[in-house]
Scaffold this motif. Structure first.
Motif, PDB file in Angstrom:
ATOM      1  N   LEU A  22      -1.893   2.088  -4.988  1.00 39.02           N
ATOM      2  CA  LEU A  22      -1.736   3.476  -4.574  1.00 39.02           C
ATOM      3  C   LEU A  22      -2.919   3.785  -3.682  1.00 39.02           C
ATOM      4  CD1 LEU A  22       0.414   5.689  -5.378  1.00 39.02           C
ATOM      5  CD2 LEU A  22       0.528   3.570  -6.631  1.00 39.02           C
ATOM      6  N   PHE A  23      -2.627   4.193  -2.462  1.00 41.20           N
ATOM      7  CA  PHE A  23      -3.627   4.396  -1.424  1.00 41.20           C
ATOM      8  C   PHE A  23      -3.490   5.840  -0.976  1.00 41.20           C
ATOM      9  CE2 PHE A  23      -5.345   3.063   2.876  1.00 41.20           C
ATOM     10  CZ  PHE A  23      -6.547   2.569   2.393  1.00 41.20           C
ATOM     11  N   SER A  24      -4.306   6.694  -1.538  1.00 42.13           N
ATOM     12  CA  SER A  24      -4.082   8.132  -1.401  1.00 42.13           C
ATOM     13  C   SER A  24      -5.364   8.890  -1.088  1.00 42.13           C
ATOM     14  CB  SER A  24      -3.492   8.656  -2.722  1.00 42.13           C
ATOM     15  OG  SER A  24      -3.295  10.039  -2.682  1.00 42.13           O
ATOM     16  N   THR A  25      -5.200  10.082  -0.531  1.00 45.12           N
ATOM     17  CA  THR A  25      -6.355  10.953  -0.344  1.00 45.12           C
ATOM     18  C   THR A  25      -6.761  11.600  -1.665  1.00 45.12           C
ATOM     19  OG1 THR A  25      -4.884  12.768   0.264  1.00 45.12           O
ATOM     20  CG2 THR A  25      -5.847  11.489   2.067  1.00 45.12           C
ATOM     21  N   SER A  26      -5.876  11.573  -2.636  1.00 43.02           N
ATOM     22  CA  SER A  26      -6.154  12.181  -3.928  1.00 43.02           C
ATOM     23  C   SER A  26      -7.152  11.338  -4.717  1.00 43.02           C
ATOM     24  CB  SER A  26      -4.859  12.303  -4.748  1.00 43.02           C
ATOM     25  OG  SER A  26      -5.152  12.730  -6.065  1.00 43.02           O
ATOM     26  N   ASP A  27      -7.977  12.014  -5.483  1.00 47.37           N
ATOM     27  CA  ASP A  27      -8.793  11.325  -6.476  1.00 47.37           C
ATOM     28  C   ASP A  27      -8.682  12.068  -7.812  1.00 47.37           C
ATOM     29  OD1 ASP A  27     -10.277  13.577  -5.948  1.00 47.37           O
ATOM     30  OD2 ASP A  27     -12.113  12.512  -5.391  1.00 47.37           O
ATOM     31  N   ASN A  28      -7.578  12.812  -7.939  1.00 46.46           N
ATOM     32  CA  ASN A  28      -7.310  13.566  -9.155  1.00 46.46           C
ATOM     33  C   ASN A  28      -7.064  12.591 -10.313  1.00 46.46           C
ATOM     34  OD1 ASN A  28      -5.904  14.948 -11.257  1.00 46.46           O
ATOM     35  ND2 ASN A  28      -5.388  16.570  -9.813  1.00 46.46           N
ATOM     36  N   LYS A  37      -4.124   8.322 -13.429  1.00 47.29           N
ATOM     37  CA  LYS A  37      -3.518   7.955 -14.707  1.00 47.29           C
ATOM     38  C   LYS A  37      -2.013   7.730 -14.561  1.00 47.29           C
ATOM     39  CE  LYS A  37      -2.931   9.375 -19.475  1.00 47.29           C
ATOM     40  NZ  LYS A  37      -2.890  10.465 -20.425  1.00 47.29           N
ATOM     41  N   ALA A  38      -1.328   8.640 -13.890  1.00 49.76           N
ATOM     42  CA  ALA A  38       0.120   8.497 -13.702  1.00 49.76           C
ATOM     43  C   ALA A  38       0.438   7.222 -12.929  1.00 49.76           C
ATOM     44  CB  ALA A  38       0.681   9.716 -12.973  1.00 49.76           C
ATOM     45  N   SER A  39      -0.359   6.903 -11.939  1.00 50.52           N
ATOM     46  CA  SER A  39      -0.127   5.695 -11.141  1.00 50.52           C
ATOM     47  C   SER A  39      -0.205   4.441 -12.015  1.00 50.52           C
ATOM     48  CB  SER A  39      -1.147   5.602 -10.006  1.00 50.52           C
ATOM     49  OG  SER A  39      -0.997   6.698  -9.138  1.00 50.52           O
ATOM     50  N   TYR A  40      -1.220   4.381 -12.846  1.00 47.46           N
ATOM     51  CA  TYR A  40      -1.344   3.218 -13.729  1.00 47.46           C
ATOM     52  C   TYR A  40      -0.238   3.192 -14.779  1.00 47.46           C
ATOM     53  CZ  TYR A  40      -5.777   1.881 -11.640  1.00 47.46           C
ATOM     54  OH  TYR A  40      -6.742   1.466 -10.767  1.00 47.46           O
ATOM     55  N   LEU A  45       0.877  -1.177   0.000  1.00 47.97           N
ATOM     56  CA  LEU A  45       0.000   0.000   0.000  1.00 47.97           C
ATOM     57  C   LEU A  45       0.904   1.214   0.000  1.00 47.97           C
ATOM     58  CD1 LEU A  45      -2.703  -0.879   2.692  1.00 47.97           C
ATOM     59  CD2 LEU A  45      -2.878  -1.085   0.212  1.00 47.97           C
ATOM     60  N   LEU A  46       0.741   2.058  -0.983  1.00 53.05           N
ATOM     61  CA  LEU A  46       1.679   3.148  -1.206  1.00 53.05           C
ATOM     62  C   LEU A  46       0.951   4.477  -1.289  1.00 53.05           C
ATOM     63  CD1 LEU A  46       4.612   3.970  -1.952  1.00 53.05           C
ATOM     64  CD2 LEU A  46       4.088   3.276  -4.298  1.00 53.05           C
ATOM     65  N   ASP A  47       1.272   5.363  -0.347  1.00 49.61           N
ATOM     66  CA  ASP A  47       0.706   6.707  -0.386  1.00 49.61           C
ATOM     67  C   ASP A  47       1.337   7.458  -1.561  1.00 49.61           C
ATOM     68  OD1 ASP A  47      -0.629   9.036   0.241  1.00 49.61           O
ATOM     69  OD2 ASP A  47       0.384   9.369   2.140  1.00 49.61           O
ATOM     70  N   LEU A  48       0.610   8.329  -2.164  1.00 47.65           N
ATOM     71  CA  LEU A  48       1.100   9.081  -3.318  1.00 47.65           C
ATOM     72  C   LEU A  48       1.962  10.262  -2.898  1.00 47.65           C
ATOM     73  CD1 LEU A  48       0.878   9.256  -6.421  1.00 47.65           C
ATOM     74  CD2 LEU A  48      -1.101  10.720  -6.093  1.00 47.65           C
ATOM     75  N   ASN A  49       1.486  11.019  -1.934  1.00 47.79           N
ATOM     76  CA  ASN A  49       2.172  12.247  -1.523  1.00 47.79           C
ATOM     77  C   ASN A  49       3.023  11.970  -0.289  1.00 47.79           C
ATOM     78  OD1 ASN A  49       0.860  13.908  -3.521  1.00 47.79           O
ATOM     79  ND2 ASN A  49      -0.991  13.606  -2.317  1.00 47.79           N
ATOM     80  N   LEU A  50       4.310  11.754  -0.526  1.00 46.23           N
ATOM     81  CA  LEU A  50       5.247  11.435   0.543  1.00 46.23           C
ATOM     82  C   LEU A  50       6.328  12.500   0.613  1.00 46.23           C
ATOM     83  CD1 LEU A  50       5.766   7.672  -0.353  1.00 46.23           C
ATOM     84  CD2 LEU A  50       4.499   8.550   1.620  1.00 46.23           C
ATOM     85  N   PHE A 106       2.761   4.109 -14.349  1.00 44.45           N
ATOM     86  CA  PHE A 106       3.975   3.632 -13.675  1.00 44.45           C
ATOM     87  C   PHE A 106       3.845   2.189 -13.199  1.00 44.45           C
ATOM     88  CE2 PHE A 106       5.071   8.091 -13.608  1.00 44.45           C
ATOM     89  CZ  PHE A 106       6.453   8.081 -13.684  1.00 44.45           C
ATOM     90  N   GLY A 107       2.690   1.567 -13.409  1.00 40.58           N
ATOM     91  CA  GLY A 107       2.560   0.140 -13.105  1.00 40.58           C
ATOM     92  C   GLY A 107       1.761  -0.225 -11.875  1.00 40.58           C
ATOM     93  N   ALA A 108       1.021   0.715 -11.298  1.00 40.99           N
ATOM     94  CA  ALA A 108       0.185   0.376 -10.141  1.00 40.99           C
ATOM     95  C   ALA A 108      -0.842  -0.684 -10.532  1.00 40.99           C
ATOM     96  CB  ALA A 108      -0.529   1.618  -9.615  1.00 40.99           C
ATOM     97  N   ASN A 109      -1.142  -1.559  -9.608  1.00 44.05           N
ATOM     98  CA  ASN A 109      -2.156  -2.574  -9.845  1.00 44.05           C
ATOM     99  C   ASN A 109      -3.556  -2.047  -9.555  1.00 44.05           C
ATOM    100  OD1 ASN A 109       0.474  -4.099  -8.882  1.00 44.05           O
ATOM    101  ND2 ASN A 109      -0.634  -5.402 -10.302  1.00 44.05           N
ATOM    102  N   ALA A 110      -3.624  -1.019  -8.716  1.00 50.11           N
ATOM    103  CA  ALA A 110      -4.911  -0.395  -8.395  1.00 50.11           C
ATOM    104  C   ALA A 110      -4.646   0.974  -7.774  1.00 50.11           C
ATOM    105  CB  ALA A 110      -5.717  -1.262  -7.427  1.00 50.11           C
ATOM    106  N   PHE A 111      -5.657   1.803  -7.804  1.00 47.41           N
ATOM    107  CA  PHE A 111      -5.613   3.118  -7.161  1.00 47.41           C
ATOM    108  C   PHE A 111      -6.863   3.219  -6.309  1.00 47.41           C
ATOM    109  CE2 PHE A 111      -6.032   7.553  -6.386  1.00 47.41           C
ATOM    110  CZ  PHE A 111      -4.769   8.117  -6.532  1.00 47.41           C
ATOM    111  N   VAL A 112      -6.679   3.384  -5.007  1.00 45.15           N
ATOM    112  CA  VAL A 112      -7.797   3.457  -4.078  1.00 45.15           C
ATOM    113  C   VAL A 112      -7.708   4.768  -3.304  1.00 45.15           C
ATOM    114  CG1 VAL A 112      -8.867   2.389  -2.049  1.00 45.15           C
ATOM    115  CG2 VAL A 112      -7.900   0.944  -3.854  1.00 45.15           C
TER     116      VAL A 112
END
Length: 139
Positions: free
Chosen positions: A89-95, A100-103, A59-64, A105-111
């Protein structure tokens, strides 16, 4: 750090604490390892490679602070030993740009992180059910 079932990169210690309780509520035997920034994540990922042990889910936060979640994601997907570990990607963002950037770069999901403890437990239950029970992976 003993290799956890779930490796989490989360810079908010309060959220990490609550997440740990939610994980235990879903399944008490699940282990959660937490680091607080991108550089610590890279160090721990390198340790996983050296010890030849890997988490079942990241589980990876986006804004670190320091290295962003996208930088860490890129490193994971460029590392052959870790390449197939599912990364959410486990983030407060829903931008949409972040999604799109997460996918890309190879993310399996964005939550998007749910608000409220009950919603977090429900989210963790869903993640556990899919990634630990239903999904077939090669790790």
């Amino acid at each position: 750090m003993i290799t956890p079932d779930i490796f989490c990169v989360e810079d908010d210690p309060d959220y990490a604490f609550i997440l740990e309780h939610a994980v235990k509520e879903v399944k008490n035997e699940l282990t959660l390892g937490v680091v607080v920034d991108g550089m610590s994540a890279i160090e721990q990922l390198n340790n996983f490679v050296v010890t030849k042990q890997r988490p079942k889910l990241i589980l990876l936060d986006l804004n670190l602070p320091g290295l962003s979640g996208l930088d860490v994601l890129k490193k994971i997907k460029e590392t052959p030993f870790l390449k197939y570990v599912p990364v959410i990607l486990f983030s407060t963002s829903d931008n949409p740009k972040d999604v799109k950037a997460s996918y890309e770069f190879g993310a399996n999901a964005f939550v998007t992180k749910p608000s409220g403890y009950t919603n977090l437990v429900d989210c963790v239950k869903s993640l556990h059910d899919f990634w630990f029970n239903q999904n077939k992976n090669i790790n």
